[in-house]
Design an enzyme around this catalytic site. Structure first.
Site, PDB file in Angstrom:
ATOM      1  CG  ASP A 128     -22.386  32.373   6.721  1.00  0.00           C
ATOM      2  OD1 ASP A 128     -22.941  31.381   7.239  1.00  0.00           O
ATOM      3  OD2 ASP A 128     -21.285  32.320   6.123  1.00  0.00           O
ATOM      4  CG  ASN A 132     -22.585  27.627   8.368  1.00  0.00           C
ATOM      5  OD1 ASN A 132     -22.693  28.630   7.649  1.00  0.00           O
ATOM      6  ND2 ASN A 132     -23.175  26.481   8.083  1.00  0.00           N
ATOM      7  CG  ASP A 170     -22.950  28.269   4.478  1.00  0.00           C
ATOM      8  OD1 ASP A 170     -23.119  29.457   4.857  1.00  0.00           O
ATOM      9  OD2 ASP A 170     -23.874  27.429   4.457  1.00  0.00           O
ATOM     10  CG  ASP A 193     -26.577  30.693   9.284  1.00  0.00           C
ATOM     11  OD1 ASP A 193     -26.724  31.471  10.239  1.00  0.00           O
ATOM     12  OD2 ASP A 193     -25.461  30.407   8.781  1.00  0.00           O
ATOM     13  CG  ASP A 206     -42.503  33.898   1.185  1.00  0.00           C
ATOM     14  OD1 ASP A 206     -43.470  33.548   0.502  1.00  0.00           O
ATOM     15  OD2 ASP A 206     -41.748  34.849   0.898  1.00  0.00           O
ATOM     16  CG  ASP A 265     -44.492  33.325  -4.176  1.00  0.00           C
ATOM     17  OD1 ASP A 265     -43.913  34.421  -4.095  1.00  0.00           O
ATOM     18  OD2 ASP A 265     -44.398  32.565  -5.166  1.00  0.00           O
ATOM     19  CD  GLU A 317     -45.798  38.235  -4.898  1.00  0.00           C
ATOM     20  OE1 GLU A 317     -44.909  38.879  -5.458  1.00  0.00           O
ATOM     21  OE2 GLU A 317     -45.834  36.982  -4.931  1.00  0.00           O
ATOM     22  CG  HIS A 319     -37.903  38.825  -2.384  1.00  0.00           C
ATOM     23  ND1 HIS A 319     -39.118  39.177  -1.827  1.00  0.00           N
ATOM     24  CD2 HIS A 319     -38.155  37.797  -3.220  1.00  0.00           C
ATOM     25  CE1 HIS A 319     -40.050  38.377  -2.294  1.00  0.00           C
ATOM     26  NE2 HIS A 319     -39.496  37.532  -3.142  1.00  0.00           N
ATOM     27  CG  ASP A 320     -39.847  39.637  -6.135  1.00  0.00           C
ATOM     28  OD1 ASP A 320     -38.902  38.828  -6.140  1.00  0.00           O
ATOM     29  OD2 ASP A 320     -41.024  39.309  -5.874  1.00  0.00           O
TER      30      ASP A 320
HETATM   31  O1  TEU Z   1     -43.073  37.073  -7.181  1.00  0.00           O
HETATM   32  C1  TEU Z   1     -43.993  37.255  -8.209  1.00  0.00           C
HETATM   33  C2  TEU Z   1     -43.320  37.827  -9.402  1.00  0.00           C
HETATM   34  O2  TEU Z   1     -43.177  37.150 -10.354  1.00  0.00           O
HETATM   35  C3  TEU Z   1     -42.758  39.210  -9.456  1.00  0.00           C
HETATM   36  O3  TEU Z   1     -42.717  39.894  -8.280  1.00  0.00           O
HETATM   37  C4  TEU Z   1     -41.428  39.155 -10.118  1.00  0.00           C
HETATM   38  O4  TEU Z   1     -40.461  38.646  -9.259  1.00  0.00           O
HETATM   39  C5  TEU Z   1     -40.981  40.492 -10.594  1.00  0.00           C
HETATM   40  O5  TEU Z   1     -41.981  41.010 -11.391  1.00  0.00           O
HETATM   41  C6  TEU Z   1     -39.711  40.384 -11.400  1.00  0.00           C
HETATM   42  O6  TEU Z   1     -39.954  39.866 -12.647  1.00  0.00           O
HETATM   43  C7  TEU Z   1     -43.064  35.958  -6.359  1.00  0.00           C
HETATM   44  C8  TEU Z   1     -41.817  36.032  -5.507  1.00  0.00           C
HETATM   45  O7  TEU Z   1     -41.861  37.207  -4.724  1.00  0.00           O
HETATM   46  C9  TEU Z   1     -40.619  35.959  -6.392  1.00  0.00           C
HETATM   47  O8  TEU Z   1     -39.421  36.125  -5.688  1.00  0.00           O
HETATM   48  C10 TEU Z   1     -40.654  34.610  -7.073  1.00  0.00           C
HETATM   49  O9  TEU Z   1     -39.589  34.526  -7.990  1.00  0.00           O
HETATM   50  C11 TEU Z   1     -41.967  34.376  -7.795  1.00  0.00           C
HETATM   51  O10 TEU Z   1     -43.101  34.738  -7.041  1.00  0.00           O
HETATM   52  C12 TEU Z   1     -42.130  32.903  -8.086  1.00  0.00           C
HETATM   53  O11 TEU Z   1     -42.310  32.194  -6.903  1.00  0.00           O
HETATM   54 CA    CA Z   2     -24.528  29.822   6.691  1.00  0.00          CA
END
Ligand code: TEU
Ligand code: CA
Length: 536
Positions: free
Chosen positions: A23, A25, A27, A31, A100, A202, A263, A323-324
């Site tokens: 970050d 700024n 908040d 960013d 993405d 996605d 994905e 991130h999932d």
């Molecule tokens: O992810 C698809 C998805 O539904 C899974 O990876 C899910 O996040 C995981 O099984 C947890 O339940 C993509 C994105 O990577 C994710 O961040 C989004 O939330 C989802 O699509 C919807 O856009």
């Molecule tokens: Ca920021």
């Protein structure tokens, strides 16, 4: 070799979750300017591309995965000038930018959806999946949302339901409408013209659903999530998708060296592979390796299978984290000990394929723990306590030992892991034995050797269930990788013969006990050796 390297193939891709990187700024939200600030760090780490989780305007029901405008940058991250600057500064350092694209659904705040729900005669009405209640007055069919509950949301004004695979604030687009399809393809051109080098798609195999909206058949057995009690025959992976993938590739091929990785959602490895190829996506993600158990056998199996599926025609990729998913450090490491992570990194950076890293993986960031009221992820809120959601792996990057790990001067949107005073980039940069230093050395080794960044792979039979052994070769260079997944010392007898004059070029976890005597390689617990054959 250095001259004909293809960035996305021979290089390494690093995923940034922009909210949590830096970050600038105050908040509390990362960013684009923050990413620019750390490009030198990323260059030094040795990466070739950055995949940015979504940066388009979003009401953040699903933190960027609910887009309300596909043609600009969310003001909380910056603006189009900042994005230009990021691209230019990245390119100066030979770093490519992957965006993405979330094109399965939009935010319900998107203008298209706002129009769509005004009336059935609105030009945008058919851009989403609207259905009448069934004749008994109930839901149009038995489809469920992956994020919990029914996939149908009733709209009072229209007296109809709209479909959403994810949150009810993420209505799915109607890809069967030609206007939608052409708008989506234009979005690719728009960002390509802005200098973007690639895209991560996605849940792309979800764009199409059965045109007759048939009920999904049920699946036998007990499942905690009702969603898993169905065979998802009709709400995902429809055959129409192959053509779209070809259209996307044709657009990318009009620009030099562009890349698209998809994905696939709820698809097994073999199905994921069908979308990859010369006239399709360059690559696809697959969870078999990511979700493997910690064993030489399980990883060997996952690698062999995914590799064989790609063959000579395609190039695999591998990721431990995104991130999932709960971080691999949290899944596999014991406490703050990083030796298992070094073993895994040695494998990750030497298999045939593009390694993906997720921010903080290089310093072994662990998931944060959250109380019920701290959970921000809608999935975690719905399923808690069976599943706490995905916030754990999204905590702020740990740069240094200053307040909030140097991530923000304000209040971070998600708290920093309590280990940040010790586990951070500044500390690890100063320590030759750190995980970060280890990643840097290994990445350099990978860059130097065509066998590692471009060669073929052959898994060798190992005499011990805890050993994973493979050979990489290219252009007269052969490299042997021997990894010990076990807790005890192992000895591996190296292949002998005139073409097998092995020299140990990289050892790990305990340099004193990892060594060769004659043709034997001795490896301590979680130790490994990388050897080169100098005989050809
Ligand atoms: O992810 C698809 C998805 O539904 C899974 O990876 C899910 O996040 C995981 O099984 C947890 O339940 C993509 C994105 O990577 C994710 O961040 C989004 O939330 C989802 O699509 C919807 O856009
Ligand atoms: Ca920021």
């Amino acid at each position: 070799m250095t001259n004909n390297k293809l960035w996305w193939k021979n290089g390494i891709i690093y995923q940034i979750y922009p909210r949590s990187f830096q970050d600038t700024n105050g908040d509390g939200i990362g960013d684009l300017a923050g990413i620019v600030q750390h490009l030198d760090y990323l260059q030094e780490l040795g990466i070739d591309g950055i995949w940015l989780s979504p940066i388009m305007p979003s009401p953040d029901v699903d933190f960027g995965y609910d887009v309300s405008d596909y043609h600009t940058i969310d003001p909380k991250f910056g603006n189009l000038q900042d994005f230009d600057r990021l691209i230019n500064e990245a390119h100066k350092r030979d770093i490519h930018i992957i965006m993405d694209l979330v094109l399965n659904h939009t935010s319900d705040q998107h203008r298209w959806f706002q129009e769509s729900r005004k009336s059935v005669t609105n030009p945008y009405h058919d851009w989403y999946l609207w259905r009448d209640p069934n004749p008994q007055g109930g839901l149009p069919n038995n489809w469920l949302s992956h994020f919990g509950g029914t996939a149908w949301e009733y709209d009072e004004t229209l007296g109809k339901y709209y479909y959403h695979m994810f949150n009810k604030h993420q209505p799915d687009l109607n890809w069967r409408n030609p206007d939608v399809r052409s708008m989506m393809l234009d979005i690719f051109r728009y960002w390509l013209d802005k200098g973007v080098d690639g895209f991560r798609l996605d849940v792309f195999n979800n764009y199409y659903k059965d045109k007759d909206f048939r009920d999904n058949p049920t699946r036998k057995g007990f499942n905690i999530r009702k969603f898993d009690s169905f065979e998802h025959l009709y709400d995902t992976s429809q055959p129409e998708m192959i053509d779209v993938v070809k259209d996307i590739r044709a657009i990318l091929d009009q620009y030099p060296e562009r890349y698209v990785v998809g994905e696939t959602f709820m698809a097994d490895s073999a199905h994921a592979r069908t979308y990859i190829g010369e006239d399709r996506l360059h690559a696809g993600f697959d969870y078999a390796y990511t979700h493997s158990n910690f064993s030489a056998k399980a990883f060997g199996k996952a690698i062999q299978y995914w590799d064989a599926l790609h063959g000579e025609e395609a190039w695999p990729n591998y990721f431990f984290n995104n991130h999932d998913t709960e971080r691999s450090s949290t899944r596999f490491a014991k406490g703050e000990d990083d030796s298992i992570l070094k073993l895994l990194a040695a494998m990750h950076l030497t298999v045939r394929g593009t390694p993906y890293l997720y921010y903080g993986e290089e310093i072994g960031m662990r998931d944060i723990s959250l109380t019920r009221s701290q959970i921000q992820d809608p999935v975690g809120r719905y399923y808690w306590p069976f599943y706490i959601g995905r916030d754990g792996c999204r905590s702020p990057m740990q740069w240094n030992a200053q307040e909030n790990a140097g991530f923000t001067a304000g209040k971070p949107w998600l708290h920093v892991h309590k280990n940040y005073k010790v586990r951070n980039v500044a500390n690890q940069s100063n320590s030759p034995a750190s995980l970060l230093s280890f990643y840097k050395q290994l990445i350099q080794l990978r860059r130097q050797h065509p066998a590692l960044n471009a060669g073929s792979i052959k898994l060798l039979e190992a005499p011990d269930k805890d050993l994973l052994v493979y050979e990489r070769s290219a252009e007269g260079e052969r490299i042997l990788v021997v990894l010990n997944f076990g807790k005890s010392i192992k000895t591996y007898q190296l292949p002998t013969g005139e073409f097998n004059q092995w020299e140990l070029i990289f050892v790990g976890n305990d340099a004193i006990t990892s060594h060769m005597s004659e043709n034997n390689l001795h490896l301590p617990a979680y130790g490994f050796g990388i050897l080169i054959s100098r005989s050809e």
